[in-house]
Scaffold this motif. Sequence first.
Motif, PDB file in Angstrom:
ATOM      1  N   SER A   1       0.865  -1.189   0.000  1.00 39.77           N
ATOM      2  CA  SER A   1       0.000   0.000   0.000  1.00 39.77           C
ATOM      3  C   SER A   1       0.889   1.222   0.000  1.00 39.77           C
TER       4      SER A   1
ATOM      5  N   ILE B   1      -4.343   4.917  13.908  1.00 45.07           N
ATOM      6  CA  ILE B   1      -4.919   5.517  12.689  1.00 45.07           C
ATOM      7  C   ILE B   1      -5.541   6.878  12.983  1.00 45.07           C
TER       8      ILE B   1
ATOM      9  N   TYR C   1     -10.231  -2.817  16.265  1.00 45.04           N
ATOM     10  CA  TYR C   1     -10.186  -2.894  14.792  1.00 45.04           C
ATOM     11  C   TYR C   1      -8.895  -2.317  14.231  1.00 45.04           C
ATOM     12  N   VAL C   2      -8.105  -1.727  15.089  1.00 44.59           N
ATOM     13  CA  VAL C   2      -6.774  -1.292  14.670  1.00 44.59           C
ATOM     14  C   VAL C   2      -5.761  -2.317  15.182  1.00 44.59           C
ATOM     15  N   LEU C   3      -4.948  -2.818  14.259  1.00 45.57           N
ATOM     16  CA  LEU C   3      -3.990  -3.880  14.587  1.00 45.57           C
ATOM     17  C   LEU C   3      -2.619  -3.292  14.866  1.00 45.57           C
TER      18      LEU C   3
ATOM     19  N   HIS D   1     -15.353   8.739   4.981  1.00 49.47           N
ATOM     20  CA  HIS D   1     -14.800   8.082   3.794  1.00 49.47           C
ATOM     21  C   HIS D   1     -14.166   6.721   4.056  1.00 49.47           C
ATOM     22  N   ASP D   2     -14.354   6.188   5.219  1.00 46.50           N
ATOM     23  CA  ASP D   2     -13.831   4.853   5.509  1.00 46.50           C
ATOM     24  C   ASP D   2     -14.907   4.043   6.218  1.00 46.50           C
TER      25      ASP D   2
ATOM     26  N   THR E   1      -7.688  13.038   2.818  1.00 45.84           N
ATOM     27  CA  THR E   1      -8.882  13.181   3.653  1.00 45.84           C
ATOM     28  C   THR E   1      -8.553  13.738   5.047  1.00 45.84           C
TER      29      THR E   1
ATOM     30  N   PHE F   1      -0.286   5.615   9.863  1.00 45.57           N
ATOM     31  CA  PHE F   1      -0.077   5.318   8.448  1.00 45.57           C
ATOM     32  C   PHE F   1      -1.429   5.449   7.767  1.00 45.57           C
ATOM     33  N   THR F   2      -1.474   6.232   6.682  1.00 44.58           N
ATOM     34  CA  THR F   2      -2.726   6.382   5.950  1.00 44.58           C
ATOM     35  C   THR F   2      -2.486   6.299   4.451  1.00 44.58           C
ATOM     36  N   THR F   3      -3.434   5.703   3.766  1.00 48.00           N
ATOM     37  CA  THR F   3      -3.354   5.671   2.305  1.00 48.00           C
ATOM     38  C   THR F   3      -4.120   6.866   1.730  1.00 48.00           C
TER      39      THR F   3
ATOM     40  N   TYR G   1       0.178  -3.835  11.871  1.00 48.99           N
ATOM     41  CA  TYR G   1       0.148  -3.174  10.566  1.00 48.99           C
ATOM     42  C   TYR G   1       0.413  -1.689  10.732  1.00 48.99           C
TER      43      TYR G   1
HETATM   44  C1  ANZ Z   1      -7.292   7.450   6.880  1.00 43.69           C
HETATM   45  C2  ANZ Z   1      -8.219   6.946   5.853  1.00 43.69           C
HETATM   46  C3  ANZ Z   1      -9.234   7.610   5.229  1.00 43.69           C
HETATM   47  C4  ANZ Z   1      -7.955   5.643   5.534  1.00 43.69           C
HETATM   48  C5  ANZ Z   1      -9.985   6.943   4.263  1.00 43.69           C
HETATM   49  C6  ANZ Z   1      -8.659   4.931   4.603  1.00 43.69           C
HETATM   50  C7  ANZ Z   1      -9.702   5.608   3.976  1.00 43.69           C
HETATM   51  P1  ANZ Z   1      -4.506  -0.610   3.345  1.00 43.69           P
HETATM   52  O1  ANZ Z   1      -5.034  -0.253   1.989  1.00 43.69           O
HETATM   53  O2  ANZ Z   1      -4.902  -1.957   3.802  1.00 43.69           O
HETATM   54  O3  ANZ Z   1      -3.031  -0.343   3.457  1.00 43.69           O
HETATM   55  N1  ANZ Z   1      -5.107   1.527   8.800  1.00 43.69           N
HETATM   56  C8  ANZ Z   1      -3.814   1.897   8.900  1.00 43.69           C
HETATM   57  N2  ANZ Z   1      -3.182   1.178   9.852  1.00 43.69           N
HETATM   58  C9  ANZ Z   1      -4.100   0.331  10.355  1.00 43.69           C
HETATM   59  C10 ANZ Z   1      -4.063  -0.635  11.378  1.00 43.69           C
HETATM   60  N3  ANZ Z   1      -2.935  -0.885  12.059  1.00 43.69           N
HETATM   61  N4  ANZ Z   1      -5.181  -1.348  11.650  1.00 43.69           N
HETATM   62  C11 ANZ Z   1      -6.320  -1.072  10.975  1.00 43.69           C
HETATM   63  N5  ANZ Z   1      -6.419  -0.159  10.023  1.00 43.69           N
HETATM   64  C12 ANZ Z   1      -5.323   0.554   9.702  1.00 43.69           C
HETATM   65  O4  ANZ Z   1      -5.245   0.361   4.393  1.00 43.69           O
HETATM   66  C13 ANZ Z   1      -4.645   1.482   4.898  1.00 43.69           C
HETATM   67  C14 ANZ Z   1      -5.684   2.200   5.672  1.00 43.69           C
HETATM   68  O5  ANZ Z   1      -6.128   1.347   6.724  1.00 43.69           O
HETATM   69  C15 ANZ Z   1      -5.156   3.462   6.282  1.00 43.69           C
HETATM   70  O6  ANZ Z   1      -5.641   4.618   5.613  1.00 43.69           O
HETATM   71  C16 ANZ Z   1      -5.875   3.498   7.630  1.00 43.69           C
HETATM   72  O7  ANZ Z   1      -7.061   4.178   7.355  1.00 43.69           O
HETATM   73  C17 ANZ Z   1      -6.152   2.063   7.935  1.00 43.69           C
HETATM   74  F1  ANZ Z   1     -10.946   7.606   3.647  1.00 43.69           F
HETATM   75  O8  ANZ Z   1      -6.291   6.405   6.994  1.00 43.69           O
HETATM   76  B1  ANZ Z   1      -6.755   5.158   6.344  1.00 43.69           B
END
Ligand code: ANZ
Length: 811
Positions: free
Chosen positions: A237, A348, A338-340, A354-355, A262, A256-258, A343
């Motif tokens: 990712s 988060i 739900y946060v691991l 948006h998620d 947002t 960490f965010t993808t 990873y």
């Molecule tokens: C803010 C956000 C906004 C996210 C949004 C997603 C959508 P992948 O694609 O699997 O890499 N994330 C990060 N670390 C995490 C953890 N340890 N346990 C659970 N969730 C975690 O997914 C990356 C996204 O999963 C990250 O981007 C984070 O949520 C979440 F509209 O950040 B996101």
Amino acid sequence: MGYNLFISMSKPIKYDHKKIESKWQKIWAKKGIYEPNLKKAKNPFYNLMMFPYPSAEGLHVGNMYAFVGSDIYGRFQRMQGQDVFEPIGLDGFGIHSENYAIKVGTHPAKQAKLSEKRFYKQLRMIGNAFAWKEHLETYDPEYYKWTQWIFIQLYKNGLAYRKKQAVNWCPSCKTVLADEQVIAGKCERCGTKVIKKDLEQWFFRITKYADRLLQNLEKLDWSEKVKIAQKNWIGKSEGAEIDFKIKGAEEKITVFTTRPDTLFGATYMVLSPENPLIEKLSGKIKNIKAVRAYISRAKNKSDDDRIENKNKTGAELQGIKAVNPVDKKEIPVWVSDYVLMSYGTGAIMAVPAHDERDFEFAKKFGLEIVPVIKSDVAKEGEAMVSEGVLINSEEFTGMFSERARNEITKFAGGRKKSQYRLRDWLISRQRYWGPPIPMILCEDCGWNPVPEKDLPVKLPFVKDFRPRDKGVSPLATVKSFYEVKCPKCKGKARRETDISDNFLDSAWYYLRYPNVKDKKQSWNKDIIKKWFPVDMYIGGAEHSVLHLLYVRFISLFLHDAGLINFSQNGEPFPKFRAHGLLIKDGAKMSKSKGNVINPDEYIKNFGADALRMYLMFLAPLEQGGDFRDTGILGISRFLDRVWKLAHNATFVEKNFRETDLEKKLHQTIKKVGGDIESLHYNTAISALMIFLNELETHKQIPKSIFENFLKMITPFAPHITEELWQKLGHKKFVNLESWPEYDPEQLISETFILVIQINGKVRDSLELSRDMEEAEIKSLVLEREKVKEFLKGKAPQAIIYVPFRIINLVI
Ligand code: ANZ
Ligand code: ZN
């Protein structure tokens, strides 16, 4: 002019598959015709199939299916002039064999010998062209000595290390499992629900190779579904790491965010229950008791449970506020499972608009939801997860997600970052039946590998070999085993009592096969260079992210360490094909379903040749097939007919021309060869059947045509053809003959389209046979209705005929 086998023999002989098959198997073995010269072979071709896990119940037809499929490919290559090396062995160390030993109540060391006998007997019966002299068993100390040696090489290169972490624990197998061995939350071997346990364990740093394992996939010629599975497992990712300050504290929360685009919609943050930050902040957390209670409940759940669960749980860290770096807004911080921790950063920023998961959580706990991406199709009660044009984002409003990702990351002081789903390979097992991990712990010197001269660390005999509840291996009960001297200071030390994962045994067996006789070293580098990479690897798709990922890692490491050297930069299997599964009564053939077919009876009743050919006739190898008892009769009849034809036909020598039959032969050669190359054995067999029908209509058959026919059947049914070949007066083995070549000129179709012109203009056309005489063609053309219309009863002034193409009438 010709001769007939019946004439040359006193009385007709019935096709007795039992006698014939065992006779040739013995002769082949005695003459060693399937043993290439490993040092000198000119055209080395390594034809490898995944070696089986043995249990004394033996192989079922589903296992045979894969072995035969691979063997046919190897035999075809041999007939094309390759020095084919097709080894076989047993993956007999490990949980699978140990669980079986527990089930039947036999010690695994004893069971291994029983299984070995049974398996090798069956594998011989099927008549594969195995190089039997190079067989290996992973429980043989001569083999696992080098498994331990590889462990030490990894350790010396900083790729084996110890770490305490929450690991997967199978309560039934009583051992830890690697992530790859947990399938949908359950133990890969026994299906029990896996829980988490905090333990210090040995790991291999496979994550160091994540990028190469991913990049190289593009260059591999593998079944597509397996490549996709590996890609998803490695799970790259691309995103960013962003720091959030904590109000009134030194610590910060890094996420960490993808989706940095947002960031203006981040309305709260979530820490993983295992995140050490929580304890660091404990003095400031007003409800710390409740938080700790939540954490201890969350910890035992498996990762899958935590991710999949729709009913979100959590606790707010009261008194703690984080500061959103872009708009300085103070937002609450929560802990939720739900946060691991494993990873990203274990934390988060939550963007509920948006998620999906954040949305569920925010709804449940009444947290703020701020949309920051414009949406035309916004649905009530759902997060809008697509990218788009930014809103509510100050100066970034109106920008597209793609650009905003970079700009906002910069603005927030974040860093671009790639994250992998792949984790390090958990290698230790608290079990008995495996290679002891060759490490020693000294009170003064810490961990040290066993000196290589002391390898193997032999697995001691332990009567009660069953797994223990305490998270230690049965070897921890054997004082004489674990009490050792430190290899460095000679002081008091303790040997590691865990064994290594059996996927390490199978992660290098292919390197040992051509070197099994070498007692001094794991392998000879020149032999490796000669035989590697493997030319064709066939096995099950279920190993996509287990075995097939581990072997690539180990091989890439050995390449980097300079321990092996061959083209493809250490990728051991440039070509891999996953065979399909054999179905019986609508379900995958497996012991648990009770629909297992034992091949032995079929071999006894119909012969190995018939079983081989029947299995391959079901469908293309990569597709699998539906086993029906009646189906094998058809193939058995086919072989009988070949036998009869060989005895009844009158064979004539070369000077006798059979143009028509020759053409069909060349077409068949092309078809069968092409189909074998693409593993479409079923259609190759159909083509052979059609050709047999044709042969049977001839009283006299040119001997060479029949011989070519036999050669083409050979990869499928090597015994019967060997017998007939010899009866036809040959001294060499048909299995060592060269594959017939087809003449492209003979492939031209038997008909052609004749274009009919009148005064140079196309008026009609007609399909004709190629062996028609010119006069015949002319009169046919003159009889055509359309032509008659133009001629109006008169004869043409001239007829110009261009053979096989055009006829022009001048009127
Ligand atoms: C803010 C956000 C906004 C996210 C949004 C997603 C959508 P992948 O694609 O699997 O890499 N994330 C990060 N670390 C995490 C953890 N340890 N346990 C659970 N969730 C975690 O997914 C990356 C996204 O999963 C990250 O981007 C984070 O949520 C979440 F509209 O950040 B996101
Ligand atoms: Zn288990």
